[in-house]
Write an enzyme that holds these catalytic residues in place. Structure first.
Site, short mmCIF file in Angstrom:
data_model
loop_
_atom_site.label_atom_id
_atom_site.label_comp_id
_atom_site.label_asym_id
_atom_site.label_seq_id
_atom_site.Cartn_x
_atom_site.Cartn_y
_atom_site.Cartn_z
N ASP A 1 0.75 -1.12 -0.01
CA ASP A 1 -0.09 0.03 -0.02
C ASP A 1 0.78 1.27 -0.06
OD1 ASP A 1 -2.37 1.30 -0.01
OD2 ASP A 1 -2.80 0.65 1.98
N HIS A 2 0.34 2.37 0.21
CA HIS A 2 0.91 3.82 0.16
C HIS A 2 2.35 3.65 0.66
CE1 HIS A 2 -2.99 6.04 -0.35
NE2 HIS A 2 -3.32 5.16 0.36
N GLU B 1 -4.84 7.63 7.71
CA GLU B 1 -4.92 6.13 7.50
C GLU B 1 -3.26 5.85 7.92
OE1 GLU B 1 -6.44 2.71 4.56
OE2 GLU B 1 -4.68 3.85 3.80
N HIS C 1 -9.88 8.52 3.59
CA HIS C 1 -9.79 7.15 4.41
C HIS C 1 -10.51 7.30 5.71
CE1 HIS C 1 -5.64 6.83 2.28
NE2 HIS C 1 -6.23 5.81 1.89
N HIS D 1 -9.32 4.54 -3.38
CA HIS D 1 -9.06 4.50 -1.97
C HIS D 1 -10.31 5.23 -1.31
CE1 HIS D 1 -4.55 3.74 -2.11
NE2 HIS D 1 -4.98 3.77 -3.52
N ASN E 1 -9.82 -0.23 -2.33
CA ASN E 1 -9.06 -0.77 -0.97
C ASN E 1 -10.12 -0.84 0.08
OD1 ASN E 1 -6.81 -0.38 -2.49
ND2 ASN E 1 -5.79 1.08 -1.23
ZN LIG Z 1 -5.38 4.51 0.54
#
Ligand SMILES: [Zn+2]
Length: 399
Positions: free
Chosen positions: A106-107, A179, A223, A262, A284
């Site tokens: 992820d990120h 997040e 998020h 997202h 996601n």
């Molecule tokens: Zn994200």
């Protein structure tokens, strides 16, 4: 021809990932990318995908990797070691679930690039041994940097990814909210909506290198879960990106770009539908499964509270043992069952339920049921090698 005829079951990499996303975009469904922080949550995601007969994306974040390595470890490479461990666990068991699995990280913001470099090192080692990368896909998120620098760094990494057959997700524009320790709650609201020109600039820079990339363009996503009305999602803007790219390319394809969503928690079904119909192939899932996992445990504890107050003694008798109630396999399983149930809803919402029907003659365990099958014996051996590779990799990272 069904998806099972063109993409094998088990962890997939390289061309298979692109084939999977192309199929999803054409058929109008998306895959849930489930944030996993343990073998238990990975198994839950795989179980749900197997029950839904659909491909799934196992997603590990920097914080999730750190958690998997163990919270007591302060070494800067802990997140990479833990992410590798999550990927290796997925590889060890994925083949028994009979569906295609994408292992993705992820990120990764600029300051987390050492984490990416650690995972790339593990990919290279795995590639040398097995002819494919450990991870199927990675996300680079330089969205906080100026566009020019964001794209430049993505180009640099995408070239390295392509050599190993790794898919890349990038972000342009910003996902709001909070997040994994990154707080974008006070970001300039304009940055929450990416423009078609920004998306095209990315497409133009990356497509000469390869087709295996996706773009997380912001359309007001946030998020986490917020009160209704706090978030203004505009999934119709994603259609504008596709139309602009189509015009610039002069191509037949109405959706030349792979898009990612997202911050989907709390979105309405029609918002998700519109995003998917505009070429979102991956959504996601984190907040909703976090709640579901906890809720399964919460419900179990409240129904069995009197059996969970000591090792001996419950309403059935003062000398009755409670072992079967406090055994972690009992209560963690309750959390897993609840997470599986919630994920089945996500597969439905993304219209991916039943998209992968493994052939009946392949039986279980289904090892590479599709075209590019891997010899089961080799896979078994790989499973054994994987264990020692994990230790070696973890060791080399801890140095
Ligand atoms: Zn994200």
């Amino acid at each position: 021809m069904g998806l099972e005829d063109i993409v094998p079951a088990g962890v997939i990499t390289g061309k298979d990932v692109v084939t999977l996303f192309e199929y999803a975009r054409e058929k109008g469904f998306a895959m849930p990318a489930v944030n996993c922080t343990s073998s238990s949550t990975i198994n839950s995601a795989l179980e749900a995908a197997s029950k839904a007969k659909a491909p799934v994306i196992i997603q590990v974040s920097n914080g999730g990797g750190g958690f998997m390595a163990g919270k007591s470890i302060k070494d800067p490479n802990a997140a990479a070691a833990g992410s590798v461990a999550l990927a290796l666990h997925t590889r060890a068991v994925a083949k028994y679930y009979g569906i295609p699995v994408v292992v993705h990280s992820d990120h990764c913001a600029k300051k987390l690039l050492p984490w990416m470099d650690g995972m790339l090192e593990a990919n290279e080692a795995f590639y040398a041994q097995h002819g494919e990368p450990l991870f199927s896909s990675h996300m680079l998120d330089l969205s906080e940097e100026p566009d020019e620098e964001n794209i430049e760094i993505c180009v640099e990494y995408f070239k390295r990814f392509q050599k190993l057959g790794i898919f890349m997700e990038m972000e342009i524009g910003i996902t709001g909210g909070e997040e994994d320790g990154v707080n974008n709650e006070d970001v300039d609201p304009e940055k929450l909506y990416t423009t078609p020109k920004q998306v095209w600039a990315v497409f133009e820079a990356l497509s000469p290198i390869g087709s295996g990339f996706s773009i997380a363009a912001a359309f007001g996503n946030v998020h986490g879960v917020y009160k209704p009305g706090n978030v203004k999602l505009s999934p119709e803007k994603l259609g504008n990106h596709q139309a602009y790219a189509k015009k610039m390319l002069g191509c037949e394809n109405d959706k030349p770009i792979f898009l990612v969503m997202h911050g989907g928690s709390g979105s309405t079904d029609s918002e998700i539908d519109l995003a998917v119909s505009n070429g979102v192939v991956k959504m996601n899932i984190d907040t909703d499964t976090q709640w579901a996992y906890w809720d399964g445990l919460r419900t179990f504890e409240s129904s069995k509270r009197e059996y969970l107050q000591g090792q001996i003694g419950n309403p059935d008798g003062a000398d009755k043992p409670n072992k079967k109630f406090y055994d972690p396999r009992t209560w963690i399983r309750k959390a897993e069952e609840s997470m599986v149930k919630r994920l089945l809803v996500s597969f439905e919402k993304l219209h991916s339920t039943g998209t992968y029907e493994p052939s009946p003659e392949s039986g279980a365990p289904q090892i590479g049921a599709g075209k590019k099958t891997v010899n089961p014996t080799v896979m078994m051996m790989a499973g054994v090698v994987v264990g020692s590779t994990a230790t070696m990799l973890a060791r080399s990272m801890m140095k």
